[in-house]
Design a protein around this motif. Structure first.
Motif, PDB file in Angstrom:
ATOM      1  N   THR A  91     -15.245 -34.833 -16.592  1.00 54.29           N
ATOM      2  CA  THR A  91     -13.939 -35.198 -16.029  1.00 54.29           C
ATOM      3  C   THR A  91     -13.768 -34.618 -14.627  1.00 54.29           C
ATOM      4  OG1 THR A  91     -13.013 -33.257 -17.137  1.00 54.29           O
ATOM      5  CG2 THR A  91     -12.752 -35.378 -18.256  1.00 54.29           C
ATOM      6  N   HIS A  92     -14.636 -33.688 -14.249  1.00 56.56           N
ATOM      7  CA  HIS A  92     -14.520 -32.996 -12.963  1.00 56.56           C
ATOM      8  C   HIS A  92     -15.881 -33.029 -12.251  1.00 56.56           C
ATOM      9  CE1 HIS A  92     -11.079 -31.410 -15.131  1.00 56.56           C
ATOM     10  NE2 HIS A  92     -10.638 -30.802 -14.041  1.00 56.56           N
ATOM     11  N   VAL A  93     -15.864 -32.726 -10.954  1.00 52.99           N
ATOM     12  CA  VAL A  93     -17.134 -32.548 -10.233  1.00 52.99           C
ATOM     13  C   VAL A  93     -16.925 -31.555  -9.087  1.00 52.99           C
ATOM     14  CG1 VAL A  93     -16.748 -34.607  -8.763  1.00 52.99           C
ATOM     15  CG2 VAL A  93     -19.060 -33.724  -9.085  1.00 52.99           C
ATOM     16  N   LEU A  94     -17.835 -30.587  -8.987  1.00 55.22           N
ATOM     17  CA  LEU A  94     -17.834 -29.670  -7.840  1.00 55.22           C
ATOM     18  C   LEU A  94     -18.390 -30.423  -6.640  1.00 55.22           C
ATOM     19  CD1 LEU A  94     -19.487 -26.456  -9.415  1.00 55.22           C
ATOM     20  CD2 LEU A  94     -17.053 -27.065  -9.349  1.00 55.22           C
ATOM     21  N   LEU A  95     -17.789 -30.235  -5.491  1.00 57.54           N
ATOM     22  CA  LEU A  95     -18.298 -30.888  -4.280  1.00 57.54           C
ATOM     23  C   LEU A  95     -18.292 -29.910  -3.116  1.00 57.54           C
ATOM     24  CD1 LEU A  95     -16.498 -34.357  -4.598  1.00 57.54           C
ATOM     25  CD2 LEU A  95     -18.904 -33.849  -5.039  1.00 57.54           C
ATOM     26  N   GLY A  96     -19.326 -29.988  -2.295  1.00 50.34           N
ATOM     27  CA  GLY A  96     -19.375 -29.162  -1.092  1.00 50.34           C
ATOM     28  C   GLY A  96     -19.607 -27.688  -1.361  1.00 50.34           C
ATOM     29  N   HIS A  97     -20.197 -27.366  -2.528  1.00 49.98           N
ATOM     30  CA  HIS A  97     -20.540 -25.959  -2.777  1.00 49.98           C
ATOM     31  C   HIS A  97     -21.419 -25.468  -1.621  1.00 49.98           C
ATOM     32  CE1 HIS A  97     -22.268 -22.366  -4.502  1.00 49.98           C
ATOM     33  NE2 HIS A  97     -21.271 -22.377  -5.363  1.00 49.98           N
ATOM     34  N   SER A  98     -21.284 -24.206  -1.260  1.00 53.27           N
ATOM     35  CA  SER A  98     -22.015 -23.722  -0.079  1.00 53.27           C
ATOM     36  C   SER A  98     -23.521 -23.808  -0.287  1.00 53.27           C
ATOM     37  CB  SER A  98     -21.604 -22.295   0.268  1.00 53.27           C
ATOM     38  OG  SER A  98     -21.982 -21.425  -0.747  1.00 53.27           O
ATOM     39  N   GLU A  99     -23.974 -23.755  -1.570  1.00 51.43           N
ATOM     40  CA  GLU A  99     -25.417 -23.918  -1.809  1.00 51.43           C
ATOM     41  C   GLU A  99     -25.856 -25.357  -1.528  1.00 51.43           C
ATOM     42  OE1 GLU A  99     -25.376 -22.173  -5.711  1.00 51.43           O
ATOM     43  OE2 GLU A  99     -24.992 -20.220  -4.788  1.00 51.43           O
ATOM     44  N   ARG A 100     -24.967 -26.329  -1.758  1.00 48.51           N
ATOM     45  CA  ARG A 100     -25.268 -27.719  -1.379  1.00 48.51           C
ATOM     46  C   ARG A 100     -25.237 -27.852   0.141  1.00 48.51           C
ATOM     47  NH1 ARG A 100     -27.579 -30.722  -4.935  1.00 48.51           N
ATOM     48  NH2 ARG A 100     -27.237 -32.325  -3.366  1.00 48.51           N
ATOM     49  N   ARG A 101     -24.225 -27.229   0.748  1.00 47.18           N
ATOM     50  CA  ARG A 101     -24.110 -27.328   2.210  1.00 47.18           C
ATOM     51  C   ARG A 101     -25.338 -26.696   2.867  1.00 47.18           C
ATOM     52  NH1 ARG A 101     -18.429 -28.352   4.046  1.00 47.18           N
ATOM     53  NH2 ARG A 101     -17.025 -28.246   2.274  1.00 47.18           N
ATOM     54  N   ALA A 102     -25.815 -25.553   2.307  1.00 44.87           N
ATOM     55  CA  ALA A 102     -26.956 -24.858   2.915  1.00 44.87           C
ATOM     56  C   ALA A 102     -28.287 -25.507   2.530  1.00 44.87           C
ATOM     57  CB  ALA A 102     -26.946 -23.387   2.497  1.00 44.87           C
ATOM     58  N   ASP A 103     -28.500 -25.764   1.226  1.00 47.39           N
ATOM     59  CA  ASP A 103     -29.807 -26.256   0.767  1.00 47.39           C
ATOM     60  C   ASP A 103     -30.037 -27.716   1.128  1.00 47.39           C
ATOM     61  OD1 ASP A 103     -29.871 -23.790  -0.399  1.00 47.39           O
ATOM     62  OD2 ASP A 103     -29.848 -24.487  -2.477  1.00 47.39           O
ATOM     63  N   HIS A 104     -28.961 -28.491   1.218  1.00 46.46           N
ATOM     64  CA  HIS A 104     -29.109 -29.942   1.414  1.00 46.46           C
ATOM     65  C   HIS A 104     -28.417 -30.430   2.679  1.00 46.46           C
ATOM     66  CE1 HIS A 104     -30.839 -30.381  -2.628  1.00 46.46           C
ATOM     67  NE2 HIS A 104     -29.999 -29.419  -2.954  1.00 46.46           N
ATOM     68  N   GLY A 105     -27.996 -29.488   3.515  1.00 44.93           N
ATOM     69  CA  GLY A 105     -27.390 -29.861   4.799  1.00 44.93           C
ATOM     70  C   GLY A 105     -26.136 -30.716   4.656  1.00 44.93           C
ATOM     71  N   GLU A 106     -25.360 -30.495   3.605  1.00 40.37           N
ATOM     72  CA  GLU A 106     -24.178 -31.335   3.402  1.00 40.37           C
ATOM     73  C   GLU A 106     -23.071 -30.966   4.396  1.00 40.37           C
ATOM     74  OE1 GLU A 106     -22.763 -31.710  -0.590  1.00 40.37           O
ATOM     75  OE2 GLU A 106     -24.698 -32.411  -1.333  1.00 40.37           O
ATOM     76  N   SER A 107     -22.558 -31.969   5.066  1.00 34.38           N
ATOM     77  CA  SER A 107     -21.465 -31.771   6.022  1.00 34.38           C
ATOM     78  C   SER A 107     -20.131 -32.047   5.321  1.00 34.38           C
ATOM     79  CB  SER A 107     -21.617 -32.758   7.168  1.00 34.38           C
ATOM     80  OG  SER A 107     -21.494 -34.082   6.649  1.00 34.38           O
ATOM     81  N   SER A 108     -19.056 -31.652   5.986  1.00 34.37           N
ATOM     82  CA  SER A 108     -17.734 -31.950   5.424  1.00 34.37           C
ATOM     83  C   SER A 108     -17.500 -33.460   5.371  1.00 34.37           C
ATOM     84  CB  SER A 108     -16.638 -31.264   6.245  1.00 34.37           C
ATOM     85  OG  SER A 108     -16.699 -29.870   6.044  1.00 34.37           O
ATOM     86  N   ALA A 109     -18.092 -34.198   6.323  1.00 30.66           N
ATOM     87  CA  ALA A 109     -17.928 -35.660   6.301  1.00 30.66           C
ATOM     88  C   ALA A 109     -18.568 -36.242   5.033  1.00 30.66           C
ATOM     89  CB  ALA A 109     -18.568 -36.277   7.543  1.00 30.66           C
TER      90      ALA A 109
END
Ligand code: PGA
Length: 252
Positions: A91-109
């Protein structure tokens, strides 16, 4: 705590555990849930979402994914779409975790696009924001988090019950936490930003704190104004610790 908000204690299991271990952990949280005065969420690795959701069916404990793709389906090898998570019982999903931002280069966009996908699939997004140690030392913590908030959240986020988790990058998995005054100041800052951007409905948006939350510091952190729960990593892998953190929620 914020009056009128039921606190949420969320566990981020990250890339840990076997299928059996995840089931056991979920069993323990499910059994403890009725005596706890808060909402509960566990976020297992993708592979275990379905088994954990089956274990928790009919219990008050919600299940979330740790990420989703910005597209609902298609040629994206190794990725998981928000409708698949929903289909598996999340029912939920974490998004933009800092490990995703760091390991996978995820931007706020990208987090913004993933958030839209989550909302379209009927999932509640839990968007993670937080500054690095260098950014805090330079006095930029509030500006960094403010920018992450303004770039990551689509229009329907607040009315759909979207959740924010403030997780200073330097506090994740390190045993270090900001001072209580720093946590309270950041949460007040986030509340102000959200109310300015989205209007008074954001007074009831859950703002979680994450980063080295454990049984010994949970009561003090959870008692702070505008801290409406916790996102727990390491300590959520030990059922007794996760339950002890949930027991530390101040009685409202
Ligand atoms: P931690 O992780 O509790 O192990 O610091 C928190 C998180 O990354 O969500």
């Amino acid at each position: 705590m914020t009056p009128g908000i039921r606190p949420l204690i969320a566990g981020n299991w990250k890339m840990n555990g076997s299928w059996r271990g995840s089931r056991r952990l979920a069993d323990a949280v499910r059994d403890a849930a009725p005596a706890l005065d808060c909402s509960l969420l566990v976020c297992p690795p993708f592979l275990h979402v379905q088994a954990v959701a089956a274990t928790l069916l009919g219990s008050p404990v919600a299940v979330g994914g740790q990420d989703c793709h910005a597209k609902p389906s298609g040629a994206h090898t190794g990725d998981i779409g928000a409708p698949m998570l929903r289909d598996a019982g999340a029912t939920h999903v974490l998004l933009g975790h800092s490990e995703r931002r760091a390991d996978h280069g995820e931007s706020s966009a990208l987090v913004f696009a993933k958030c839209e996908a989550a909302l379209a699939a009927g999932l509640t997004p839990v968007v993670c924001v937080g500054e690095t140690e260098a950014q805090r030392d330079a006095g930029h913590a509030e500006a960094v988090v403010g920018q992450q908030l303004s770039e990551s959240l689509p229009l329907g986020f607040i009315t759909a019950g979207g959740i924010i988790a403030y997780e200073p990058v330097w506090a994740i998995g390190t045993g270090r936490t900001p001072t209580e005054a720093d946590i309270a100041a950041m949460h007040a800052h986030m509340r102000r930003r959200l109310v300015l951007a989205f209007g008074p409905t954001a007074e009831l948006t859950r703002l979680l704190y994450g980063g080295s939350v454990k049984p010994s510091n949970a009561a003090a952190i959870l008692a702070l104004p505008d801290v409406d729960g916790a996102l727990v990593g390491g300590a959520s892998l030990v059922a007794d610790d996760f339950i002890a953190i949930a027991q530390a929620v101040p009685r409202g």
